[in-house]
Design a protein around this motif. Structure first.
Motif, PDB file in Angstrom:
ATOM      1  N   GLY A   1       0.773  -1.233   0.000  1.00  0.00           N
ATOM      2  CA  GLY A   1       0.000   0.000   0.000  1.00  0.00           C
ATOM      3  C   GLY A   1       0.805   1.284   0.000  1.00  0.00           C
ATOM      4  O   GLY A   1       0.237   2.367  -0.144  1.00  0.00           O
ATOM      5  N   LEU A   2       2.120   1.207   0.188  1.00  0.00           N
ATOM      6  CA  LEU A   2       2.952   2.421   0.164  1.00  0.00           C
ATOM      7  C   LEU A   2       2.737   3.179  -1.143  1.00  0.00           C
ATOM      8  O   LEU A   2       2.887   2.610  -2.223  1.00  0.00           O
ATOM      9  CB  LEU A   2       4.431   2.030   0.286  1.00  0.00           C
ATOM     10  CG  LEU A   2       5.432   3.182   0.463  1.00  0.00           C
ATOM     11  CD1 LEU A   2       5.568   3.549   1.949  1.00  0.00           C
ATOM     12  CD2 LEU A   2       6.796   2.814  -0.092  1.00  0.00           C
ATOM     13  N   ASP A   3       2.366   4.460  -1.054  1.00  0.00           N
ATOM     14  CA  ASP A   3       2.175   5.242  -2.287  1.00  0.00           C
ATOM     15  C   ASP A   3       2.814   6.624  -2.175  1.00  0.00           C
ATOM     16  O   ASP A   3       2.517   7.512  -2.969  1.00  0.00           O
ATOM     17  CB  ASP A   3       0.691   5.357  -2.647  1.00  0.00           C
ATOM     18  CG  ASP A   3      -0.081   6.245  -1.672  1.00  0.00           C
ATOM     19  OD1 ASP A   3       0.404   6.461  -0.546  1.00  0.00           O
ATOM     20  OD2 ASP A   3      -1.163   6.716  -2.039  1.00  0.00           O
ATOM     21  N   SER A   4       3.672   6.791  -1.177  1.00  0.00           N
ATOM     22  CA  SER A   4       4.310   8.079  -0.922  1.00  0.00           C
ATOM     23  C   SER A   4       5.619   7.746  -0.212  1.00  0.00           C
ATOM     24  O   SER A   4       5.661   6.844   0.621  1.00  0.00           O
ATOM     25  CB  SER A   4       3.378   8.902  -0.028  1.00  0.00           C
ATOM     26  OG  SER A   4       4.042   9.984   0.571  1.00  0.00           O
ATOM     27  N   VAL A   5       6.688   8.446  -0.553  1.00  0.00           N
ATOM     28  CA  VAL A   5       7.950   8.062   0.079  1.00  0.00           C
ATOM     29  C   VAL A   5       8.924   9.230   0.064  1.00  0.00           C
ATOM     30  O   VAL A   5       8.940  10.022  -0.884  1.00  0.00           O
ATOM     31  CB  VAL A   5       8.530   6.794  -0.622  1.00  0.00           C
ATOM     32  CG1 VAL A   5       8.943   7.089  -2.057  1.00  0.00           C
ATOM     33  CG2 VAL A   5       9.693   6.178   0.146  1.00  0.00           C
ATOM     34  N   ILE A   6       9.667   9.374   1.134  1.00  0.00           N
ATOM     35  CA  ILE A   6      10.721  10.382   1.160  1.00  0.00           C
ATOM     36  C   ILE A   6      11.999   9.712   0.685  1.00  0.00           C
ATOM     37  O   ILE A   6      12.429   8.694   1.226  1.00  0.00           O
ATOM     38  CB  ILE A   6      10.871  11.052   2.549  1.00  0.00           C
ATOM     39  CG1 ILE A   6      11.957  12.134   2.495  1.00  0.00           C
ATOM     40  CG2 ILE A   6      11.123  10.064   3.666  1.00  0.00           C
ATOM     41  CD1 ILE A   6      11.820  13.210   3.571  1.00  0.00           C
ATOM     42  N   LEU A   7      12.559  10.229  -0.415  1.00  0.00           N
ATOM     43  CA  LEU A   7      13.752   9.615  -0.987  1.00  0.00           C
ATOM     44  C   LEU A   7      14.519  10.627  -1.824  1.00  0.00           C
ATOM     45  O   LEU A   7      14.054  11.753  -2.045  1.00  0.00           O
ATOM     46  CB  LEU A   7      13.393   8.380  -1.821  1.00  0.00           C
ATOM     47  CG  LEU A   7      12.417   8.498  -2.998  1.00  0.00           C
ATOM     48  CD1 LEU A   7      12.981   9.258  -4.175  1.00  0.00           C
ATOM     49  CD2 LEU A   7      12.027   7.107  -3.468  1.00  0.00           C
ATOM     50  N   ASP A   8      15.685  10.212  -2.262  1.00  0.00           N
ATOM     51  CA  ASP A   8      16.508  11.013  -3.162  1.00  0.00           C
ATOM     52  C   ASP A   8      16.035  10.743  -4.591  1.00  0.00           C
ATOM     53  O   ASP A   8      16.282   9.669  -5.127  1.00  0.00           O
ATOM     54  CB  ASP A   8      17.971  10.605  -2.997  1.00  0.00           C
ATOM     55  CG  ASP A   8      18.864  11.277  -4.027  1.00  0.00           C
ATOM     56  OD1 ASP A   8      18.361  12.108  -4.812  1.00  0.00           O
ATOM     57  OD2 ASP A   8      20.069  10.955  -4.046  1.00  0.00           O
ATOM     58  N   PRO A   9      15.350  11.713  -5.206  1.00  0.00           N
ATOM     59  CA  PRO A   9      14.801  11.438  -6.555  1.00  0.00           C
ATOM     60  C   PRO A   9      15.892  11.273  -7.614  1.00  0.00           C
ATOM     61  O   PRO A   9      15.589  10.872  -8.735  1.00  0.00           O
ATOM     62  CB  PRO A   9      13.930  12.666  -6.840  1.00  0.00           C
ATOM     63  CG  PRO A   9      14.438  13.734  -5.944  1.00  0.00           C
ATOM     64  CD  PRO A   9      15.019  13.064  -4.738  1.00  0.00           C
ATOM     65  N   LEU A  10      17.146  11.589  -7.234  1.00  0.00           N
ATOM     66  CA  LEU A  10      18.240  11.397  -8.192  1.00  0.00           C
ATOM     67  C   LEU A  10      18.779   9.968  -8.138  1.00  0.00           C
ATOM     68  O   LEU A  10      19.674   9.596  -8.899  1.00  0.00           O
ATOM     69  CB  LEU A  10      19.371  12.395  -7.922  1.00  0.00           C
ATOM     70  CG  LEU A  10      18.937  13.867  -7.831  1.00  0.00           C
ATOM     71  CD1 LEU A  10      20.154  14.763  -7.620  1.00  0.00           C
ATOM     72  CD2 LEU A  10      18.180  14.296  -9.083  1.00  0.00           C
ATOM     73  N   ASN A  11      18.253   9.155  -7.224  1.00  0.00           N
ATOM     74  CA  ASN A  11      18.645   7.744  -7.140  1.00  0.00           C
ATOM     75  C   ASN A  11      17.916   6.990  -8.264  1.00  0.00           C
ATOM     76  O   ASN A  11      16.780   6.560  -8.132  1.00  0.00           O
ATOM     77  CB  ASN A  11      18.256   7.203  -5.765  1.00  0.00           C
ATOM     78  CG  ASN A  11      18.611   5.749  -5.590  1.00  0.00           C
ATOM     79  OD1 ASN A  11      18.747   5.015  -6.576  1.00  0.00           O
ATOM     80  ND2 ASN A  11      18.767   5.321  -4.351  1.00  0.00           N
ATOM     81  N   ARG A  12      18.613   6.829  -9.376  1.00  0.00           N
ATOM     82  CA  ARG A  12      17.993   6.295 -10.590  1.00  0.00           C
ATOM     83  C   ARG A  12      17.533   4.846 -10.433  1.00  0.00           C
ATOM     84  O   ARG A  12      16.481   4.465 -10.949  1.00  0.00           O
ATOM     85  CB  ARG A  12      18.971   6.413 -11.753  1.00  0.00           C
ATOM     86  CG  ARG A  12      19.333   7.870 -12.075  1.00  0.00           C
ATOM     87  CD  ARG A  12      20.589   7.957 -12.956  1.00  0.00           C
ATOM     88  NE  ARG A  12      20.454   7.190 -14.168  1.00  0.00           N
ATOM     89  CZ  ARG A  12      19.793   7.611 -15.240  1.00  0.00           C
ATOM     90  NH1 ARG A  12      19.231   8.801 -15.233  1.00  0.00           N
ATOM     91  NH2 ARG A  12      19.715   6.855 -16.301  1.00  0.00           N
ATOM     92  N   ASP A  13      18.314   4.064  -9.727  1.00  0.00           N
ATOM     93  CA  ASP A  13      17.951   2.651  -9.568  1.00  0.00           C
ATOM     94  C   ASP A  13      16.626   2.524  -8.820  1.00  0.00           C
ATOM     95  O   ASP A  13      15.743   1.745  -9.210  1.00  0.00           O
ATOM     96  CB  ASP A  13      19.038   1.896  -8.801  1.00  0.00           C
ATOM     97  CG  ASP A  13      20.284   1.705  -9.642  1.00  0.00           C
ATOM     98  OD1 ASP A  13      20.207   1.909 -10.871  1.00  0.00           O
ATOM     99  OD2 ASP A  13      21.330   1.363  -9.061  1.00  0.00           O
ATOM    100  N   LEU A  14      16.503   3.291  -7.749  1.00  0.00           N
ATOM    101  CA  LEU A  14      15.287   3.203  -6.943  1.00  0.00           C
ATOM    102  C   LEU A  14      14.084   3.754  -7.710  1.00  0.00           C
ATOM    103  O   LEU A  14      12.996   3.173  -7.690  1.00  0.00           O
ATOM    104  CB  LEU A  14      15.491   3.956  -5.619  1.00  0.00           C
ATOM    105  CG  LEU A  14      14.395   3.802  -4.562  1.00  0.00           C
ATOM    106  CD1 LEU A  14      14.055   2.339  -4.315  1.00  0.00           C
ATOM    107  CD2 LEU A  14      14.801   4.463  -3.253  1.00  0.00           C
TER     108      LEU A  14
END
Lengths: 273, 273
Positions: B221-234
């Motif tokens: 159900g995760l539909d929102s996440v705090i992350l580094d948007p420059l992390n291409r793999d993720l």
């Protein structure tokens, strides 16, 4: 996770060339590196014309067995060829693969009935690949009935529910995930396997799609997979997923695999110019 | 997937240095590249002493708003500071984050009550982080009661069930996955979010663990996440997972993101010596 190592397959151009050239060293090296990377079975597939498939398989299997003790997965479109190739193997391996098509099961199951050989089986029959989860599970039941007749324990079977390509699917992997979960529910000791890379056919960045699929499929019961064991990213992801799913207490296997260098950053050879 | 871009945070050494040096260009560039990479919110966290936190936040928010129209996620340990920082923002963003601790909700909810602001909320209260799924869901209900009082629609809330580290867990991510599924079941329009990288704390190859976790969490159900948007793999893995979960018909968004260069192989700059 049971790893069936896929690199010794004559349909891979470099391997096909090695077979034509009689380059035993090339095959031997592929066997060694895959075994060292943690393969549970080394798949051996000749992919040559039928007239010389069996002798080619024997040549390849002899080389692999000389290089490593890792069991062989004998692989041929022909169940007869698989059944014969079993005799070349020093120790029990895996037949890759039967299905409810034609006389495949009637050819392979009696051969492995009183042995420790394992077998991968596809959920299709003479009508083709069933379109619905329900129909695939009907094929499963017919197949398990056959296994019972030959007294082959579910724990010796790897069921491949037939992963298809995502690019043309209506609802993503929903159906295949449903089949995997239901196989696991009905037969807890069965292995659920799959040719994971089928999922990404016709898509860009296939590696990424395969990775995400393997994680979702493991969550649904996948515990056996045909893959390139030298693919460090995928191996790492599999170890991480086992830990996340609670199958690796305190992440001990994950950490040990990292220390052995199965995945993660390692000193790299200098880049070629 | 809603992406809250995490790179403008004073606790990241290079950002802390830029704040001390008053280097607006550095902050501006981080805002731009994250926005261009597809961030839905740009998190802005000062991580400086309390006495100058608010003025620092204003300085940072002004720079970000000058660089991009992407909404801001105002981020501070203090709910009071978040509530004040809202006034610096030109357009509705996200408050990151409240919980049932102290007067956090009583401070933030009235401030955003009649606005379009969104809010991330953690499932903990004055007794700390609940140990069981059941207790976390009790905190959820108390929180949703508060939201109702202030007439804040569930679709404006991002619930963080509090991802903890895998290395010391008994049963992997089982409990957190259960909470995510149950949040989704009870409130289908709520967003489920999480600080995904908490999962890999104290483990090697953290990136791989985070990747596998995000796939499993999206499935729950995760539909929102705090992350580094420059992390291409993720980013690639997230697009692939959306497609696999049947949320991207014919993989159109996956293919478009690949074409835009969000992930996948691109021409690389020459390696540094």
């Amino acid at each position: 996770m049971i790893i069936i190592a896929e690199k010794i397959n004559g349909s891979i151009p470099s391997v096909g060339k090695a077979i034509e050239a009689g380059d035993a060293d090339f095959i031997r090296n592929l066997a060694k590196v895959q075994s060292e990377a943690g393969a549970d079975f080394i798949d051996v597939c000749a992919s040559v014309e039928v007239s010389r498939e069996l002798e080619t398989l024997k040549w390849m299997i002899d080389i692999v067995q000389e290089a490593t003790d890792t069991p062989i997965a004998v692989d041929s479109p022909s169940a007869e060829t698989c059944a014969k190739a079993i005799d070349f193997c020093k120790r029990p391996g895996l037949v890759n693969s039967v299905s409810m098509e034609g006389n495949k099961i009637a050819t392979v199951f009696p051969k492995i009935a009183r042995t420790d050989w394992q077998c991968a089986a596809l959920l299709c029959d003479d009508t083709g690949i069933p379109r619905s989860a329900e129909k695939r599970l009907e094929v499963l039941e017919a197949l398990m009935q056959k296994a019972k007749e030959y007294n082959i324990d579910p724990s010796r079977l790897h069921i491949d529910p037939l992963v298809e390509m995502l690019a043309t699917s209506d609802d993503g992997v929903n159906m295949i995930i449903e089949v995997m979960k239901e196989i696991r529910r009905r037969y807890p000791t069965l292995h659920v396997t799959g040719a994971a890379s089928n999922i990404s056919f016709n898509l860009p960045a296939r590696k990424i799609v395969n990775q995400a699929f393997v994680v979702l499929a493991m969550n649904a019961g996948l515990d056996s997979v045909i893959l390139d064991p030298l693919n460090r990213d995928l191996r790492g992801l599999i170890y991480a997923t086992e830990a996340l799913l609670g199958r690796d207490e305190m992440c001990i296997e994950f950490i040990q695999a990292f220390r052995r260098g199965v995945f993660g950053t390692q000193p790299q050879a200098p880049a070629k110019k």
